[in-house]
Structure formats: structure tokens, C-alpha cells
Scaffold this motif. Structure first.
Motif, PDB file in Angstrom:
ATOM      1  N   ASP A 159      14.782 -87.755  25.368  1.00  0.00           N
ATOM      2  CA  ASP A 159      15.372 -87.474  24.057  1.00  0.00           C
ATOM      3  C   ASP A 159      15.190 -88.595  23.045  1.00  0.00           C
ATOM      4  O   ASP A 159      15.893 -88.641  22.032  1.00  0.00           O
ATOM      5  N   LEU A 165      11.637 -84.266  16.563  1.00  0.00           N
ATOM      6  CA  LEU A 165      13.005 -83.882  16.886  1.00  0.00           C
ATOM      7  C   LEU A 165      13.155 -82.404  17.252  1.00  0.00           C
ATOM      8  O   LEU A 165      14.273 -81.946  17.496  1.00  0.00           O
ATOM      9  N   THR A 168      14.587 -81.923  20.630  1.00  0.00           N
ATOM     10  CA  THR A 168      15.896 -82.582  20.658  1.00  0.00           C
ATOM     11  C   THR A 168      16.949 -81.684  20.033  1.00  0.00           C
ATOM     12  O   THR A 168      18.039 -81.479  20.576  1.00  0.00           O
ATOM     13  N   LEU A 172      20.108 -79.575  21.844  1.00  0.00           N
ATOM     14  CA  LEU A 172      21.503 -79.658  21.417  1.00  0.00           C
ATOM     15  C   LEU A 172      22.158 -78.291  21.406  1.00  0.00           C
ATOM     16  O   LEU A 172      23.320 -78.138  21.790  1.00  0.00           O
ATOM     17  N   ARG A 185      23.143 -85.584  27.810  1.00  0.00           N
ATOM     18  CA  ARG A 185      22.895 -86.586  26.765  1.00  0.00           C
ATOM     19  C   ARG A 185      23.177 -86.075  25.345  1.00  0.00           C
ATOM     20  O   ARG A 185      22.353 -86.289  24.442  1.00  0.00           O
ATOM     21  N   ARG A 189      21.180 -87.448  21.821  1.00  0.00           N
ATOM     22  CA  ARG A 189      20.435 -86.505  20.985  1.00  0.00           C
ATOM     23  C   ARG A 189      20.922 -86.548  19.535  1.00  0.00           C
ATOM     24  O   ARG A 189      20.124 -86.545  18.599  1.00  0.00           O
ATOM     25  N   SER A 192      19.724 -89.711  17.891  1.00  0.00           N
ATOM     26  CA  SER A 192      18.308 -89.641  17.558  1.00  0.00           C
ATOM     27  C   SER A 192      18.096 -88.918  16.234  1.00  0.00           C
ATOM     28  O   SER A 192      17.340 -89.374  15.364  1.00  0.00           O
ATOM     29  N   GLN A 250       7.284 -83.350  23.883  1.00  0.00           N
ATOM     30  CA  GLN A 250       8.077 -82.750  22.833  1.00  0.00           C
ATOM     31  C   GLN A 250       7.229 -82.522  21.593  1.00  0.00           C
ATOM     32  O   GLN A 250       6.292 -83.269  21.328  1.00  0.00           O
TER      33      GLN A 250
END
Length: 251
Positions: A159, A165, A168, A172, A185, A189, A192, A250
Motif C-alpha cells: 500500500d 493510488l 489503494t 479501502l 492496513r 492506506r 498514502s 498496482q
């Protein structure tokens, strides 16, 4: 909420037992740098990204379709520079495969030099973005961001890719309790996303008030700080220095 706050705290102030050691806060700083740099590239260099290649591919398609305000040449230059930087990052990753501290310290030192070149170019032009300055900034910032992305990928801290993003944000929502997930996490996240947002906000405010040199200078200072901090922290024989499996890619 307690879990979220605890996870955020442990990301910013990792304990000695954390397997990634001080890498999470250092990578958060690099995420701020990404926001600063993309604020410069998008707002001052003619709607082009030097860190977000998904956006550049889309912009290239729009430009070739004839959309106004977009440049296919600028998008191609950014993509080529990013790929060259990623190639250099891959070579560094191979050279320092057994020591993540040396890898990050070396990469951020190189990034500092690359961004420093853009500071000089912008200062010499008194902040005026001519065609020559524009492509100088696109190329050197693209190199720096490609290098950063490749190294963050090799470091393998979940992450914290520092430049993208999408997954990420997806995590979430998709992994949240509301979706029936375990929500791993959550604090990291959110931090970030917040780091990227703050970098973009600060960079945007500076660029829109004709402060191109200061925002590039701030990015260079943050990179230099990460390089120095990582070098000092790497003197130990801590477990976080050993390589970790890379997380899923990612986008």
C-alpha cells in the motif's frame, strides 16, 4: 476507529519489530513528492503527467484524437523518460537486491540530482516555461518518477507504491467492514492518499501563484532528506534491510 488510528500511528512511527522498519514513513515522504511533481507537470507543463502513466496514456489518446490543450509529443516524452527511469531503477534493484536500505538511499540520491537539474532550469528561466524548459522538466522529472516507481515496487511495502493510488483506494472500500472484508492496513492506506493529496495541494498552490522554483526546490529537499535518513538508518543490521517479496502490481 481505534484500529485505523493505531495502524496510522504504526505507519508513521514504526516499532522496532516492524518487518519494513522505517520504510513506511520514508515512502510517505516520497508520496508527497509525487503530488508536488505532478502538480508541476500538469499545471505548469501543459497537462501532462510525469508520475501517473495511466493518465498519460489517456492523454495521448485524447491528443491524437485532436483534443485541444494536449500534446502527444509531451505525453510520449514523459512516458519515454519514465520508462528510462524505471529501467535505471530496475538496474539499481538488481545491484542492491540484498540491501533495501542501500537501494532506497541510492535511488533517492539520484532523484535529488535529477530534480535539482529542474530547479536550475526553472531558476535560469526565471520561472518562465519556454518550450526548452518544458521538455527539460518533463524529461528529468519523468526519469526521477520512473526510478522512484521501480524502486518502490522492488522494496515491496504494501500500500505504499508512492506514485499510484487506484488499488489503494479500491482496497479501502472493497476490504472495508461494510463490504465484509478484514480491512488490512486502513490507516496506512488513508495516509498514502492523504500524502499524495497534500503534495498536490501544496504544489498546486505554489504553481498557481507562480512559484515554480520553490515547489521544485521543496521536492528536491524532501528527496535529499529521505536519502540522508535512509543512509543513516542503513548502518544497522536490522531485519528490514533484507529484501521482501514484492506486493501485487498496482495501477
Amino acid at each position: 476507529m481505534h484500529r485505523l488510528l493505531n495502524d496510522a500511528f504504526r505507519t508513521v512511527v514504526p516499532g522496532g519489530e516492524e518487518r519494513h522498519g522505517p520504510l513506511p514513513p520514508l515512502l510517505l515522504v516520497l508520496t508527497v513528492v509525487t503530488g508536488l511533481v505532478d502538480a508541476v507537470s500538469y499545471l505548469a507543463l501543459g497537462h501532462v503527467f510525469v508520475a501517473n502513466m495511466t493518465g498519460n496514456v489517456v492523454f495521448l489518446g485524447f491528443a491524437l484524437a485532436g483534443a485541444e490543450g494536449l500534446s502527444a509529443v509531451a505525453s510520449l516524452a514523459a512516458m519515454a523518460s519514465f520508462l528510462a527511469g524505471a529501467l535505471a531503477g530496475g538496474r539499481l534493484g538488481t545491484r542492491f537486491a540484498a540491501h533495501r536500505g542501500h537501494l532506497l538511499a541510492s535511488a533517492t540520491a539520484v532523484q535529488t540530482v535529477l530534480v535539482a537539474v529542474t530547479v536550475v532550469a526553472a531558476a535560469v528561466s526565471d520561472g518562465q516555461v519556454s518550450s526548452g524548459v518544458r521538455y527539460t522538466l518533463i524529461v528529468f522529472l519523468g526519469l526521477a518518477m520512473g526510478l522512484q516507481n521501480a524502486v518502490a515496487r522492488r522494496l515491496g511495502v504494501p500500500d505504499l507504491t508512492t506514485t499510484v493510488l487506484t488499488l489503494t483506494l479500491t482496497g479501502l472500500a472493497a476490504d472495508s467492514g461494510a463490504a465484509g472484508g478484514a480491512a488490512p492496513r486502513p490507516g496506512r492506506r488513508i495516509l498514502s492518499v492523504l500524502a499524495m493529496f497534500l503534495g498536490a495541494l501544496g504544489g498546486g498552490l505554489l504553481v498557481l501563484h507562480d512559484r515554480l522554483v520553490p515547489v521544485l526546490g521543496l521536492a528536491a529537499v524532501l528527496l535529499a532528506a529521505v536519502a540522508v535518513a535512509t543512509h543513516r538508518l542503513s548502518a544497522s543490521g536490522a531485519g528490514w534491510l533484507r529484501p521482501q517479496p514484492a506486493p501485487p502490481a498496482q495501477r
